[in-house]
Scaffold this motif. Structure first.
Motif, PDB file in Angstrom:
ATOM      1  N   TYR A 277       0.856  -1.305   0.055  1.00 51.41           N
ATOM      2  CA  TYR A 277      -0.067  -0.093  -0.005  1.00 51.41           C
ATOM      3  C   TYR A 277       0.850   1.026   0.010  1.00 51.41           C
ATOM      4  O   TYR A 277       1.108   1.941   0.949  1.00 51.41           O
ATOM      5  N   ASN A 278       1.402   1.485  -0.914  1.00 52.91           N
ATOM      6  CA  ASN A 278       2.476   2.627  -1.123  1.00 52.91           C
ATOM      7  C   ASN A 278       1.963   3.914  -1.662  1.00 52.91           C
ATOM      8  O   ASN A 278       2.608   4.690  -1.950  1.00 52.91           O
TER       9      ASN A 278
ATOM     10  N   LEU B 139      -3.170   0.915  -3.084  1.00 56.51           N
ATOM     11  CA  LEU B 139      -2.480   0.425  -4.111  1.00 56.51           C
ATOM     12  C   LEU B 139      -3.209  -0.014  -5.379  1.00 56.51           C
ATOM     13  O   LEU B 139      -4.521   0.249  -5.551  1.00 56.51           O
TER      14      LEU B 139
END
Length: 273
Positions: A42-43, A78
């Motif tokens: 989850y960047n 993401l």
């Protein structure tokens, strides 16, 4: 010398006790959230609403302490592709991990006042409690006949408590004698892991607040102010037929004298033998 010492010692305390007030209000706004980890999928950031209540105590015009009770959705997102029932990949879709917290910050604040305006900076710590974790999809999709628009996650793999530091800047304007409108931007950095093994959270919060001021003032006579006294020259209308519920009780040398008769006056001023 001693007088000068005590004057230097107590002048800051005198100034610290002036212009006290208590503010109570509501805050609402938005937050830009992310999860901090090299291994996190989850960047990407998420933007979520935030709201709650605040309590602020102003020791002086310069120094305050403040706490809030906030509902804050943290997390990250993401971009990925999902397969259909036949194993074919759908178009790319965004998935957000929403972590629903109740957050209580405790902040010390420095104020700089200019006419109706106040500019301030605050810092402190916050404590959050996780009440729900949910994967939210950008749009509704059917996967194996199941609608995956939002799937709630088990909290077993999460730390329910979140602890971190907060730093904020803002400005406010006095709308009237009691109402103040505030615009604040703050940065929250989590010091504990979101997951039991990894991740911590970051948030940039921008909020608008409306507070109501309760001044705490003590009436002090400074020797020059005018004290309002009763006007004893004003005529008072008395109804002789109406009995009063009040009666005069006289004491002399600690002993009650007189009774329902009019002899109290003579007894009060009678010389001792």
């Amino acid at each position: 010398m001693k007088k000068l010492f005590f004057l230097i010692l107590f002048v800051p305390l005198i100034g610290f006790g002036q212009n006290k007030s208590f503010e109570l209000g509501a805050v609402f706004g938005g937050s830009l959230n992310s999860l901090n980890s090299n291994s996190s999928i989850y960047n990407k950031e998420t933007i979520r609403p935030i709201g709650g209540f605040l309590v602020q105590y102003n020791f002086t015009q310069r120094f305050s302490i403040m706490t809030k009770l906030l509902y804050h959705i943290k997390g990250g997102s993401l971009d990925t592709s999902l397969p259909d029932n036949y194993g074919n990949l759908h178009e790319q879709i965004n998935i957000s991990s929403d972590l629903h917290y109740v957050v209580v910050p405790l902040l010390a604040q420095i104020n700089f006042n200019k006419d109706r305006w106040r500019f301030f900076g605050n810092t402190g710590v916050y404590l959050g409690y996780l009440i729900k974790a949910k994967n939210v999809y950008e749009e509704e999709k059917l996967l194996g006949g199941i609608n995956i628009s939002g799937i709630e996650q088990s909290l077993d793999s999460f730390n329910k408590f979140d602890f971190g530091v907060s730093l904020g800047l803002g400005a406010s304007v006095q709308a009237n004698e009691k109402i103040r409108i505030t615009l604040e931007t703050s940065f929250d950095h989590g010091l504990t892991n979101v997951l039991k093994k990894d991740l911590n959270s970051k948030s940039i919060v921008t909020s608008i607040g409306v507070t109501y001021n309760f001044p705490i003032k003590k009436k002090v006579f400074n020797g020059t102010s005018k004290l309002e006294c009763a006007d004893h020259d004003q005529a008072i209308e008395i109804d002789d037929k109406k009995k009063s519920k009040w009666r005069l009780v006289l004491y002399k040398d600690g002993k009650k004298i007189g009774g329902k008769t009019k002899r109290g006056k003579s007894k009060l001023f009678k010389k001792k033998k």
